[in-house]
Scaffold this motif. Structure first.
Motif, mmCIF file in Angstrom:
data_model
loop_
_atom_site.group_PDB
_atom_site.id
_atom_site.type_symbol
_atom_site.label_atom_id
_atom_site.label_comp_id
_atom_site.label_asym_id
_atom_site.label_seq_id
_atom_site.Cartn_x
_atom_site.Cartn_y
_atom_site.Cartn_z
ATOM 1 N N HIS A 120 6.515 29.055 -29.214
ATOM 2 C CA HIS A 120 8.492 29.002 -29.879
ATOM 3 C C HIS A 120 8.615 28.526 -28.819
ATOM 4 O O HIS A 120 9.638 29.180 -28.393
ATOM 5 N N TYR A 121 7.993 28.120 -27.332
ATOM 6 C CA TYR A 121 9.070 27.341 -26.672
ATOM 7 C C TYR A 121 8.421 26.318 -26.229
ATOM 8 O O TYR A 121 7.146 25.427 -26.294
ATOM 9 N N THR A 122 9.799 25.417 -26.250
ATOM 10 C CA THR A 122 9.413 23.420 -26.343
ATOM 11 C C THR A 122 10.342 22.858 -24.164
ATOM 12 O O THR A 122 10.556 24.136 -23.890
ATOM 13 N N THR A 124 12.839 21.348 -23.353
ATOM 14 C CA THR A 124 13.755 21.545 -24.010
ATOM 15 C C THR A 124 14.645 21.481 -24.982
ATOM 16 O O THR A 124 13.973 21.891 -25.522
ATOM 17 N N VAL A 125 15.713 21.709 -25.193
ATOM 18 C CA VAL A 125 16.379 22.016 -25.978
ATOM 19 C C VAL A 125 16.372 21.293 -26.899
ATOM 20 O O VAL A 125 17.186 22.037 -27.628
ATOM 21 N N ASP A 126 16.206 20.038 -26.551
ATOM 22 C CA ASP A 126 16.381 19.046 -28.021
ATOM 23 C C ASP A 126 15.066 19.618 -29.178
ATOM 24 O O ASP A 126 13.718 20.095 -28.332
ATOM 25 N N LYS A 127 15.421 19.842 -30.330
ATOM 26 C CA LYS A 127 14.780 20.479 -31.510
ATOM 27 C C LYS A 127 13.456 19.847 -31.733
ATOM 28 O O LYS A 127 12.313 19.986 -32.443
ATOM 29 N N ASN A 128 13.150 17.940 -31.291
ATOM 30 C CA ASN A 128 12.280 18.048 -31.357
ATOM 31 C C ASN A 128 11.345 17.534 -29.626
ATOM 32 O O ASN A 128 10.649 16.680 -30.073
#
Length: 606
Positions: A120-122, A124-128
């Motif tokens: 659930h965590y990436t 950066t805020v970039d969807k990719n």
């Protein structure tokens, strides 16, 4: 006027401290630490090559035969410099982990948790953007793992440790509904059965059963450790703790930053029968919760032999297993995001003593926790953390309204008697004592309390800092969007007036990233200050003129959520002050001050 000036000066000093700390400490130190990490990695590799050349025939002690009372050291290992994570994972047999929150694998060599990603965590805020990689194999520069093992002796033979090759018994995939069982049997008739289970979030349960099929009783120790070979890429700060942490025994909370443990090498509090320990980052943590059946010795250490590494570990008292009998010991492992609700639930449901302290609420926790609760509760109704912050500001304003009402009323009364105050100052310009006595008599006659404006200031400063803390430490605020260009309330406004808000493709230094919201905040502050008469003293007038500009630059580097709060708070203060001043019959100077500011001043010749 005096109270209003004190208000802004007090807030200015408070924000200045935070701003200076961010601009001149956090940002430069982040870059320095990244560079230091590269240099340190090169040094470690060179040291390892030199050691191998000097001792080509050196051997590693047999696993599981460490002397009683000592946890076996995590081996130094080689650093993968050509291939990456995929090859490191492929170099050993593994059991897959697949839950709603986690994906990764258990290394069958050592039965380690050393491959874990947060679904659930990436980054950066970039969807990719790739998922957060929390745990990594030891062979990588970012090696980070949790390991449970045993310390034996001659009677026990080789017991499970870092190099033990485990076998899978049955199901090969760990999910919340399907535990995984591993087995290992040594040459002394001891069979070890290890069962991994996991919930839908971030808690693993490791249950070890030792079956003694030999002819005599044996005694062995259970250990657990969280070992890390690197430090966070972003420098730690004084706002929150990052490093080794635990809550055990009578000493309670133990917090050891990376720098302090590097200096002192080891911290060893007293034995305990409950608690937890591990390593924490700003948003993530890996901790061990030892069994309550056995007393254990916690330790926080830094090792320099081979590869440098940081380690939180524990060692239980002896576990005796009679011939033909078995013994079971259980350890819980938390590995995941420090979500407030889940951390609190683990503390309550699993009876983990003060597990809530894994989140660093700070000294003002009695304000910070309620502040987070209020924002989080409003978020559940409004669906947006930015709107929740705006609603929180209204509620805080309402709570402080009685005090603010008295403050503004006192300020209005002070304005009414300003001519008399100026008269007293002129009359007793050379006698400060008589001037002060006359002022006090005036306050008494007019029933004015000059300190009435201090209370709202004193109470709102902790609220400001607590909101800053909530935005900075809670993962719920990480990557939380507002509207438009604000996609992360915990990060500064990404726009800047100096590149025309992105129209000009120029990379600007941090100090010139003056975005839309800092500008809005500066304008609201300017308007609020212009509601009062311009100070007669030229120095004070200059301070009031330039303070909004200075604040705009200072606040630009703060989380966008905090700047939005400040701008909205100023707007509400303008409305509140206007209503109260009108009710008190005091003149609102805003329009006259704006006209005077932009009116052409006559030249000396005129």
């Amino acid at each position: 006027m005096e109270n209003n000036r004190n208000f802004f000066i007090t807030i200015a000093l408070s924000v200045l401290i935070l701003a200076v700390w961010q601009y001149f400490y956090v940002l430069p130190r982040s870059e320095a630490q990244r560079e230091a990490a590269k240099i340190e990695q090169q040094r470690v590799e060179e040291q390892k090559k030199a050691a191998d050349a000097a001792n080509p025939g050196a051997s590693t002690p047999a696993p599981g035969t460490t002397a009683p009372g000592a946890i076996p050291n995590a081996p130094g290992g080689d650093v993968v410099t050509v291939a990456g994570r995929d090859q490191a994972l492929a170099s050993s047999k593994r059991v897959k982990i697949d839950t709603p929150s986690l994906e990764g694998s258990i290394n069958l060599t050592g039965a380690r948790l050393d491959d874990l990603k947060l679904k659930h965590y990436t980054e950066t805020v970039d969807k990719n953007s790739p998922e957060i990689e929390l745990l990594n194999p030891q062979a990588l520069p970012t090696g980070y793992f949790a390991e449970i093992g045993f310390v034996g002796n001659d009677k026990t033979g080789a017991v499970p440790g870092a190099e033990t090759a485990w076998s899978v018994d049955g199901n090969p995939t760990l999910t919340p509904s399907t535990p995984v069982t591993l087995t290992y049997t040594n040459d002394k008739g001891l069979t070890f059965k290890r069962t991994f289970s996991v919930d839908a979030n971030y808690m693993f349960t490791v249950s070890d059963t030792v079956q003694n099929s030999g002819s005599s009783a044996v005694s062995l120790f259970n250990y657990g450790r969280v070992t890390r070979y690197d430090k966070p890429a972003v420098a730690s700060t004084y706002v929150l703790h990052e490093g080794l942490i635990g809550f055990t025994g009578t000493e309670g909370l133990q917090e050891h930053k990376y720098a302090s443990v590097e200096k002192d090498k080891q911290y060893q509090p007293g034995k305990s029968t409950d608690g937890w320990l591990g390593i924490t980052d700003k948003y993530w943590a890996v901790t061990l919760v030892p069994t309550e059946k056995q007393p254990f010795q916690p330790r926080y250490a830094y090792f320099e032999d081979g590869r440098h590494r940081y380690q939180s570990d524990f060692l239980t008292d002896p576990i005796n297993v009679e011939a033909g009998q078995s013994a079971t010991v259980e350890t819980e492992v938390f590995a995941g995001a420090k979500e407030v609700g889940k951390i609190n639930a683990y503390a309550e449901d699993r009876h983990i003593k003060r597990f809530d302290l894994l989140i660093d609420w700070g000294w003002f926790h009695f304000i910070t926790k309620p502040m987070f609760w209020l924002i989080d509760t409003l978020y559940k109704f409004l669906g947006n953390f930015g709107l929740a912050i705006l609603a929180t500001t209204v509620i805080v304003k309402a709570i402080f309204f009685p005090l603010a009402n008295k403050s503004y009323a006192s300020m209005a009364n002070m304005k009414k008697v300003q001519p008399k105050m100026l008269e007293i100052r002129e009359k007793y310009a050379d006698d400060k004592m008589k001037q002060q006595q006359a002022m006090m008599e005036l306050y008494k006659t007019e029933k004015i309390n000059p300190l009435a404006g201090c209370w709202p200031v004193a109470l709102q400063i902790p609220v400001f800092f607590s909101l800053y803390k909530v935005l900075y430490i809670t993962i719920e605020m990480r990557h939380a969007p507002f509207f438009g260009w604000i996609q992360d309330l915990a990060a500064p406004d990404p726009t800047s007036i100096f590149n025309l808000f992105g129209l000009v493709p120029v990379t600007l230094p941090h100090m010139l990233m003056i975005g839309v919201w800092p500008l809005i905040m500066g304008v609201t502050m300017f308007l609020q200050m212009r509601m009062n008469p311009t100070p007669p003293d030229p120095t004070q007038a200059a301070i009031f003129t330039w303070m909004p500009v200075i604040f705009t630059f200072m606040m630009a580097g703060f989380p966008a959520g905090l700047v939005i709060y400040w701008a909205w708070n100023n707007t509400l203060s303008i409305l509140q002050q206007g209503v109260i001043m009108k009710r008190q019959g005091a003149k609102i100077e805003l329009w006259d001050n704006l006209v005077a500011l932009f009116r052409k001043k006559p030249s000396p010749a005129e």
